[in-house]
Enzyme design. Structure first.
Site, PDB file in Angstrom:
ATOM      1  N   LYS A   1      13.307  39.306 -14.704  1.00 52.88           N
ATOM      2  CA  LYS A   1      13.023  40.953 -14.986  1.00 52.88           C
ATOM      3  C   LYS A   1      14.134  41.496 -15.236  1.00 52.88           C
ATOM      4  CE  LYS A   1       8.881  41.532 -11.964  1.00 52.88           C
ATOM      5  NZ  LYS A   1       8.148  42.612 -10.882  1.00 52.88           N
TER       6      LYS A   1
ATOM      7  N   ILE B   1       2.414  46.849  -0.334  1.00 56.54           N
ATOM      8  CA  ILE B   1       2.323  45.988  -1.516  1.00 56.54           C
ATOM      9  C   ILE B   1       2.150  44.509  -1.438  1.00 56.54           C
ATOM     10  CG2 ILE B   1       4.099  47.773  -2.832  1.00 56.54           C
ATOM     11  CD1 ILE B   1       5.978  45.142  -3.020  1.00 56.54           C
TER      12      ILE B   1
END
EC number: 1.1.1.25
Length: 269
Positions: A66, A211
């Site tokens: 990423k 999350i």
């Protein structure tokens, strides 16, 4: 001709993206297919150029690609601030986006919780925390970050500008002034059964979002239930970040319910 999409990362075997996106393509009767490819950091530039040359429709990126991707793509303003890319579109060059924060925002809004002007406390200061912090700040939330290493939280808060950073001991004083609590750490993942915040530190008007989605009801969310707070599971963040990528690539409205059903069946939830 069938359009190809893929997720790149290392490791990649665990990814739920192929089954989720392929179910969406099938539901909309689109001639597209989605695959997972193991790509190491050093091979990312070649992989991106190869995917573009072969006419891929788009890519998702996961660990550890990423941050590296920023060097090779034209990042939109939010992704550039976050410092990480998880979605790539090839329609006009190689465009990079980050849909993680949007996934978290939509998940919480889905529960009827408005983010604007709310006091948000984010636990952790890693990649997911960055995505959520910048996205929520842009949406008008008052962002607070607490991390095991306070300096990292303060650094992230300084990058955002109008935010505050603390050590994790901030929760010891209770969360009376916090409207939304978000865990972005791995505490509670798998069989660890840990939590950074207990029911005693919560209040009944608090929205608590984790999350972590495996297990679905983490120890943190169980504590939220005990406190009479609102627990929000992490499964829809996975779906919504994927749905936003789908929207970027295709311009179509993604079949959210199909994607959610597929993911939950795969995880046996």
């Amino acid at each position: 001709m069938k359009k190809i999409f893929a997720v790149l990362g290392d490791p990649i075997e665990h990814s739920l993206s192929p089954i989720m996106h392929n179910s969406a393509f099938e539901a909309l009767d689109m001639d597209c297919t989605y695959h997972a490819f193991r790509v190491e950091k050093n091979d990312l530039e070649n992989a991106l150029q190869g995917a573009k040359a072969m006419g891929f429709g788009g890519l998702n990126l996961t660990v550890p690609l990423k941050e590296t991707a920023l060097k090779f793509v034209d990042a939109d303003s939010l992704a550039a601030k976050i410092g990480a890319i998880n979605t790539i579109d090839f329609k006009d060059g190689i465009k990079g986006y980050n849909t993680d924060g949007i996934g978290a925002k939509r998940t919480i809004e889905d529960e009827g919780v408005d983010i604007k002007d709310k006091n948000v406390l984010i636990l952790g200061a890693g990649g997911a925390a960055r995505a959520i912090a910048f996205t929520f700040a842009e949406a008008g939330a008052n962002v607070n970050i607490a991390n095991r290493t306070p300096e990292r939280a303060m650094q992230l808060a300084a990058e955002i500008g109008d935010a505050k950073g603390y050590g994790l001991d901030i929760v010891d004083n209770g969360l009376e002034d916090i409207d939304i609590l978000i865990n972005t750490t791995t505490v509670g993942l798998g069989n660890s059964n840990g939590t950074l915040v207990t029911a005693e530190q919560m209040h009944s008007d608090l929205a608590v979002f984790d999350i972590v989605y495996n297990p679905l009801m983490t120890k943190l969310l169980q504590e939220a239930e005990t406190a009479g707070a609102r627990p929000i599971t992490g499964i829809m963040m996975l779906v919504y970040q994927g749905a936003e990528a789908f929207r970027i690539w295709t311009g179509k409205e993604p079949p959210i319910n199909v994607m959610k059903k597929t993911v939950m069946e795969t995880l046996d939830i």
